[in-house]
Design an enzyme around this catalytic site. Structure first.
Site, short mmCIF file in Angstrom:
data_model
loop_
_atom_site.label_atom_id
_atom_site.label_comp_id
_atom_site.label_asym_id
_atom_site.label_seq_id
_atom_site.Cartn_x
_atom_site.Cartn_y
_atom_site.Cartn_z
N SER A 253 42.41 41.02 46.10
CA SER A 253 42.04 42.12 45.21
C SER A 253 41.19 43.11 45.97
CB SER A 253 41.24 41.59 44.03
OG SER A 253 39.98 41.15 44.52
N LYS A 254 41.29 44.37 45.56
CA LYS A 254 40.57 45.40 46.30
C LYS A 254 39.06 45.29 46.14
CE LYS A 254 41.53 48.92 42.85
NZ LYS A 254 42.46 49.98 42.53
#
Ligand code: GLU
Length: 494
Positions: A253-254
């Site tokens: 995930s960013k």
């Protein structure tokens, strides 16, 4: 033997994700290995979230990586159009088939009814899902409701018992109980198809032989298999790839790792290194070699070598591999030419020239001033923030709030960045100068830099996010518990 045709089907709703490139790579290798075709289809049925810019970014990113497609946007083949928004008539015609043969039905339930239903199911600890309320309406009842202008969606029927059995190329036989499967909406009230419906219709019409995609879709297979059956079509072979993970094993995930391909391009990773690295995700060359080209991977490819343990996308390892490419491949001349191409293509210079020119007397003054536009995260220590008026907690908080605020910016222009930051400083009741001081450090690593607002606008969200995050770490980090508290506070100030 039917010809092998694989595809990726990204939705253009955000930055070009490394996960898309990873799936594209494996689809392309599989197609090449069998002398088949690799197709790119744009799944833009979510009209609210799809943007042209995201589509262009995805196409450019895949081309940059050398993962180009045989058919798709810009490479029209015999199965187009390759954008779902241009295929509405096809879906309208196909939904009619299902309504006519009784495998799909009109549903007139209101959002309120569905909400109440879900709440009741949750309270009773039941699997939430549609209860079939409208599935028994007679033809006449449906006709009169439609004639009266009632809004409706189209749903698919689903068996009440038994299991859906299907074969996955990596997992073998999979069995999922029909009770786990919802009566999926196929057509929304605005006449747009949902992902499941458009995806199946297109995979069939585009004669996709193998659906190779991320593991997160495996629970959708029963709906898809059922749709193939309702149409009387033969389903493709399914293959669900393990998901990329953060080093802590959570889904990539960013928030924890940069996920945009643009970030890696802008940071100057050679495209071959990133492709090579993605090839190492769950896969190994038969000779165990870690450094390999796309062509080498394509010719040695064998999908059964994919291992299902969650592959970890670890930037440290990518740095190592990228370093090997820079040191070991190509001549010194090529190095120079690629370096200059990178600096030019990631054009960070033109937008800052107006600021830069005010500050220099000789060209030799330029490099130290713009150094941070081309470097990785600045090397910071807690001392770097010593001159700031805020204490460590307030510093982390204001940097974190800045990040959240910037992440929600729709338009990434200089003026919107400025407006967002000024409003945030006012809401936090911090003097602009005290608010900007730590930002200068986080973004440029220097106490004096070109305007930090312009710098953020030029660097873009991905690099800004990485720098803010690394500054917060240097300041001691934010625990999960603190983050929860901060999130509440952030929402409260609006
Ligand atoms: N549009 C879906 C996505 O964005 C495609 C999933 C699939 O490959 O079926 O991931």
């Amino acid at each position: 033997m039917t010809p092998v045709r694989t595809r990726i089907a990204p939705s253009p709703t955000g930055d070009p994700h490394v996960g898309t490139a990873y799936i594209a790579l494996f689809n392309r290798c599989f197609a090449r290995q069998h002398g088949g075709q690799f197709i790119l289809r744009i799944e833009d049925t979510d009209q609210l979230r799809s943007t042209e810019r995201s589509e262009t970014d995805i196409l450019n990113a895949l081309e940059w990586l050398g993962l180009d497609w045989d058919e798709g946007p810009g490479r029209e083949g015999a199965y187009g159009p390759y954008r779902q928004s241009e295929r509405k008539d096809i879906y309208a015609e196909h939904i009619k088939t299902l309504l006519d043969n009784g495998t799909a039905f009109h549903c007139f339930c209101t959002a309120e009814r569905l909400d109440t239903l879900r709440k009741e199911q949750m309270e009773a600890k039941l699997q939430p899902g549609y209860d079939g309320h409208c599935s028994h309406l007679s033809k006449e009842q449906v006709q009169s409701k439609v004639a009266a202008g009632e809004e409706y969606v189209i749903r698919m029927r689903v068996p009440a018992e038994g299991n859906c059995e299907f074969y996955d190329l990596l997992r073998g036989e999979v069995s999922i109980a029909w009770t786990q499967v919802d009566m999926q909406v196929l057509m929304k009230s605005d006449g747009m198809p949902t992902y499941h419906f458009a995806n199946v219709v297109d995979d069939h019409l585009m004669e996709i032989s193998h659906v190779i995609r991320g593991e997160e879709w495996i629970n959708s297979v029963p709906k898809h298999v059922l749709l193939y059956e309702y149409f009387g079509w033969t389903p493709p072979i399914f293959c669900h790839m393990p998901l990329l993970r953060n080093p802590d094993k959570s889904k990539l995930s960013k928030r924890k790792n940069p996920t945009s391909i643009n970030y890696y391009r802008d940071m100057g990773f050679p495209a071959e290194a990133l492709v090579n690295y993605l090839g190492m995700m769950g896969w190994t060359m038969p000779n165990g070699e870690e450094m390999f080209s796309l062509e080498a991977m394509e010719s040695a490819f064998d999908i059964s070598r994919v291992s299902l343990g969650g592959p970890v996308f670890d930037i440290e390892k990518l740095n190592w591999l990228s370093g090997k490419y820079l040191r070991e491949s190509g001549s010194d001349e090529e190095f120079v030419s690629r370096l200059l191409t990178w600096a030019k293509e990631s054009d960070r210079l033109s937008p800052i020239v107006p600021l830069l020119r005010q500050r220099v007397e000789r060209f030799s003054d330029v490099a130290p001033l713009i150094n941070y536009f081309f470097s990785g995260d600045p090397a910071l220590t807690q001392d770097s923030f010593a001159h700031c008026k805020l204490d460590d907690n307030e510093l982390s908080k204001s940097l974190q709030f800045t990040l959240w605020r910037l992440e929600s910016l729709g338009d990434w222009g200089r003026d919107s960045v400025e407006e967002a930051l000024m409003t945030l400083a006012a809401k936090l009741d911090i003097k602009v100068r005290d608010f900007l001081a730590p930002l200068f450090i986080a973004i440029s690593g220097q106490t004096v830099s070109l305007s930090v607002i312009d710098s953020i606008a030029v660097l873009g969200l991905d690099i800004t996010r990485a720098r803010l995050r690394s500054a917060i770490e240097v300041l001691g980090g934010i625990s999960k518990k603190q983050a929860k508290k901060l999130e509440k506070e952030f929402t409260a100030i609006g």
